[in-house]
Design a protein around this motif. Sequence first.
Motif, PDB file in Angstrom:
ATOM      1  N   ALA A  21       0.820  -1.206   0.000  1.00  0.00           N
ATOM      2  CA  ALA A  21       0.000   0.000   0.000  1.00  0.00           C
ATOM      3  C   ALA A  21       0.857   1.260   0.000  1.00  0.00           C
ATOM      4  CB  ALA A  21      -0.940  -0.006   1.200  1.00  0.00           C
ATOM      5  N   GLY A  22       2.087   1.188   0.512  1.00  0.00           N
ATOM      6  CA  GLY A  22       2.960   2.347   0.571  1.00  0.00           C
ATOM      7  C   GLY A  22       3.532   2.735  -0.782  1.00  0.00           C
ATOM      8  N   SER A  23       3.521   1.836  -1.721  1.00  0.00           N
ATOM      9  CA  SER A  23       4.069   2.090  -3.046  1.00  0.00           C
ATOM     10  C   SER A  23       2.924   2.295  -4.020  1.00  0.00           C
ATOM     11  CB  SER A  23       4.917   0.910  -3.489  1.00  0.00           C
ATOM     12  OG  SER A  23       5.978   0.706  -2.607  1.00  0.00           O
ATOM     13  N   SER A  24       2.850   3.503  -4.559  1.00  0.00           N
ATOM     14  CA  SER A  24       1.765   3.776  -5.488  1.00  0.00           C
ATOM     15  C   SER A  24       2.212   4.773  -6.551  1.00  0.00           C
ATOM     16  CB  SER A  24       0.547   4.321  -4.735  1.00  0.00           C
ATOM     17  OG  SER A  24       0.880   5.534  -4.106  1.00  0.00           O
ATOM     18  N   CYS A  25       1.369   4.945  -7.522  1.00  0.00           N
ATOM     19  CA  CYS A  25       1.644   5.896  -8.598  1.00  0.00           C
ATOM     20  C   CYS A  25       1.570   7.323  -8.054  1.00  0.00           C
ATOM     21  CB  CYS A  25       0.624   5.714  -9.721  1.00  0.00           C
ATOM     22  SG  CYS A  25       0.717   4.087 -10.492  1.00  0.00           S
ATOM     23  N   SER A  26       2.192   8.236  -8.751  1.00  0.00           N
ATOM     24  CA  SER A  26       2.211   9.634  -8.348  1.00  0.00           C
ATOM     25  C   SER A  26       0.861  10.298  -8.609  1.00  0.00           C
ATOM     26  CB  SER A  26       3.289  10.382  -9.136  1.00  0.00           C
ATOM     27  OG  SER A  26       3.246  11.751  -8.839  1.00  0.00           O
ATOM     28  N   THR A  27       0.521  11.233  -7.750  1.00  0.00           N
ATOM     29  CA  THR A  27      -0.680  12.048  -7.966  1.00  0.00           C
ATOM     30  C   THR A  27      -0.289  13.477  -8.349  1.00  0.00           C
ATOM     31  OG1 THR A  27      -0.774  12.537  -5.600  1.00  0.00           O
ATOM     32  CG2 THR A  27      -2.104  10.683  -6.386  1.00  0.00           C
ATOM     33  N   CYS A  59       2.287   6.570 -13.218  1.00  0.00           N
ATOM     34  CA  CYS A  59       3.344   5.557 -13.193  1.00  0.00           C
ATOM     35  C   CYS A  59       4.027   5.490 -14.545  1.00  0.00           C
ATOM     36  CB  CYS A  59       2.771   4.170 -12.899  1.00  0.00           C
ATOM     37  SG  CYS A  59       2.412   3.873 -11.175  1.00  0.00           S
ATOM     38  N   TYR A  60       5.286   5.096 -14.520  1.00  0.00           N
ATOM     39  CA  TYR A  60       5.972   4.707 -15.742  1.00  0.00           C
ATOM     40  C   TYR A  60       5.894   3.188 -15.808  1.00  0.00           C
ATOM     41  CZ  TYR A  60       8.120   9.326 -16.404  1.00  0.00           C
ATOM     42  OH  TYR A  60       8.344  10.665 -16.624  1.00  0.00           O
ATOM     43  N   GLU A  61       5.288   2.681 -16.847  1.00  0.00           N
ATOM     44  CA  GLU A  61       5.235   1.241 -17.057  1.00  0.00           C
ATOM     45  C   GLU A  61       6.340   0.896 -18.045  1.00  0.00           C
ATOM     46  OE1 GLU A  61       2.117  -2.202 -18.401  1.00  0.00           O
ATOM     47  OE2 GLU A  61       1.364  -0.392 -17.451  1.00  0.00           O
ATOM     48  N   LYS A  71      11.711 -11.292 -21.118  1.00  0.00           N
ATOM     49  CA  LYS A  71      10.931 -10.051 -21.092  1.00  0.00           C
ATOM     50  C   LYS A  71      10.493  -9.754 -19.662  1.00  0.00           C
ATOM     51  CE  LYS A  71       9.116 -10.552 -25.747  1.00  0.00           C
ATOM     52  NZ  LYS A  71       7.910 -10.693 -26.569  1.00  0.00           N
ATOM     53  N   VAL A  72      10.597  -8.496 -19.269  1.00  0.00           N
ATOM     54  CA  VAL A  72      10.181  -8.065 -17.940  1.00  0.00           C
ATOM     55  C   VAL A  72       9.271  -6.852 -18.054  1.00  0.00           C
ATOM     56  CG1 VAL A  72      12.156  -8.999 -16.671  1.00  0.00           C
ATOM     57  CG2 VAL A  72      12.307  -6.726 -17.639  1.00  0.00           C
ATOM     58  N   ASN A  73       8.333  -6.743 -17.140  1.00  0.00           N
ATOM     59  CA  ASN A  73       7.381  -5.647 -17.083  1.00  0.00           C
ATOM     60  C   ASN A  73       7.426  -5.105 -15.661  1.00  0.00           C
ATOM     61  OD1 ASN A  73       5.220  -3.913 -17.345  1.00  0.00           O
ATOM     62  ND2 ASN A  73       3.681  -5.507 -17.485  1.00  0.00           N
ATOM     63  N   MET A  74       7.711  -3.807 -15.519  1.00  0.00           N
ATOM     64  CA  MET A  74       7.835  -3.192 -14.199  1.00  0.00           C
ATOM     65  C   MET A  74       7.119  -1.854 -14.189  1.00  0.00           C
ATOM     66  SD  MET A  74      11.919  -3.895 -13.884  1.00  0.00           S
ATOM     67  CE  MET A  74      12.167  -3.299 -15.539  1.00  0.00           C
ATOM     68  N   ALA A  75       6.777  -1.388 -13.005  1.00  0.00           N
ATOM     69  CA  ALA A  75       6.160  -0.074 -12.861  1.00  0.00           C
ATOM     70  C   ALA A  75       6.959   0.750 -11.862  1.00  0.00           C
ATOM     71  CB  ALA A  75       4.716  -0.208 -12.391  1.00  0.00           C
ATOM     72  N   TYR A  76       7.055   2.054 -12.142  1.00  0.00           N
ATOM     73  CA  TYR A  76       7.786   2.993 -11.291  1.00  0.00           C
ATOM     74  C   TYR A  76       6.923   4.223 -11.060  1.00  0.00           C
ATOM     75  CZ  TYR A  76      11.975   0.268 -12.178  1.00  0.00           C
ATOM     76  OH  TYR A  76      12.893  -0.750 -12.241  1.00  0.00           O
ATOM     77  N   ASN A  77       6.999   4.783  -9.854  1.00  0.00           N
ATOM     78  CA  ASN A  77       6.351   6.047  -9.572  1.00  0.00           C
ATOM     79  C   ASN A  77       7.025   7.094 -10.450  1.00  0.00           C
ATOM     80  OD1 ASN A  77       6.228   8.749  -8.234  1.00  0.00           O
ATOM     81  ND2 ASN A  77       4.962   7.635  -6.768  1.00  0.00           N
ATOM     82  N   GLU A  88       1.511  -3.721 -12.793  1.00  0.00           N
ATOM     83  CA  GLU A  88       0.343  -3.159 -13.473  1.00  0.00           C
ATOM     84  C   GLU A  88      -0.268  -2.010 -12.676  1.00  0.00           C
ATOM     85  OE1 GLU A  88      -0.358  -4.312 -16.495  1.00  0.00           O
ATOM     86  OE2 GLU A  88       1.212  -5.822 -16.317  1.00  0.00           O
ATOM     87  N   ALA A  89       0.496  -1.369 -11.825  1.00  0.00           N
ATOM     88  CA  ALA A  89      -0.021  -0.358 -10.903  1.00  0.00           C
ATOM     89  C   ALA A  89      -0.761   0.776 -11.592  1.00  0.00           C
ATOM     90  CB  ALA A  89       1.114   0.218 -10.056  1.00  0.00           C
ATOM     91  N   GLY A  90      -0.280   1.235 -12.707  1.00  0.00           N
ATOM     92  CA  GLY A  90      -0.913   2.359 -13.393  1.00  0.00           C
ATOM     93  C   GLY A  90      -2.200   2.011 -14.114  1.00  0.00           C
ATOM     94  N   GLU A  91      -2.444   0.732 -14.286  1.00  0.00           N
ATOM     95  CA  GLU A  91      -3.632   0.300 -15.011  1.00  0.00           C
ATOM     96  C   GLU A  91      -4.830   0.082 -14.103  1.00  0.00           C
ATOM     97  OE1 GLU A  91      -2.660  -2.926 -17.583  1.00  0.00           O
ATOM     98  OE2 GLU A  91      -0.932  -1.880 -18.393  1.00  0.00           O
ATOM     99  N   ASN A  92      -4.609   0.138 -12.798  1.00  0.00           N
ATOM    100  CA  ASN A  92      -5.718  -0.102 -11.855  1.00  0.00           C
ATOM    101  C   ASN A  92      -6.448   1.172 -11.522  1.00  0.00           C
ATOM    102  OD1 ASN A  92      -4.986  -2.795 -11.772  1.00  0.00           O
ATOM    103  ND2 ASN A  92      -3.571  -2.454 -10.103  1.00  0.00           N
TER     104      ASN A  92
END
Length: 92
Positions: A21-27, A59-61, A71-77, A88-92
């Motif tokens: 929960a502490g890691s999320s996309c930027s607002t 997020c940057y996907e 192949k790797v898929n990652m998400a970054y704030n 898939e954080a940015g897609e939720n």
Amino acid sequence: MYRTLVLAALAGMVAGPALAAGSSCSTAPKSQFKPKATLEAQLTGEGLTVRQIKVEKGCYEVYAVDKAGKKVNMAYNAETLEKLDNAEAGEN
């Protein structure tokens, strides 16, 4: 020993969601996002070949290939470039 394993598993279930929960996309507005090039340079330095970086709701996907060719898929704030647990954080 079985009892210890069960207790450790239960503790992980309780702590797991709290950590995620502490890691999320930027607002923040896009003007405060760090440049994609900065993230790409960081990932290239870690040995990844970046194929694409998309912006998804703060997020940057990242779609990349690791040293082994996997192949790797990652998400970054996008504001902090903190790696997120959920690719898939940015897609939720």
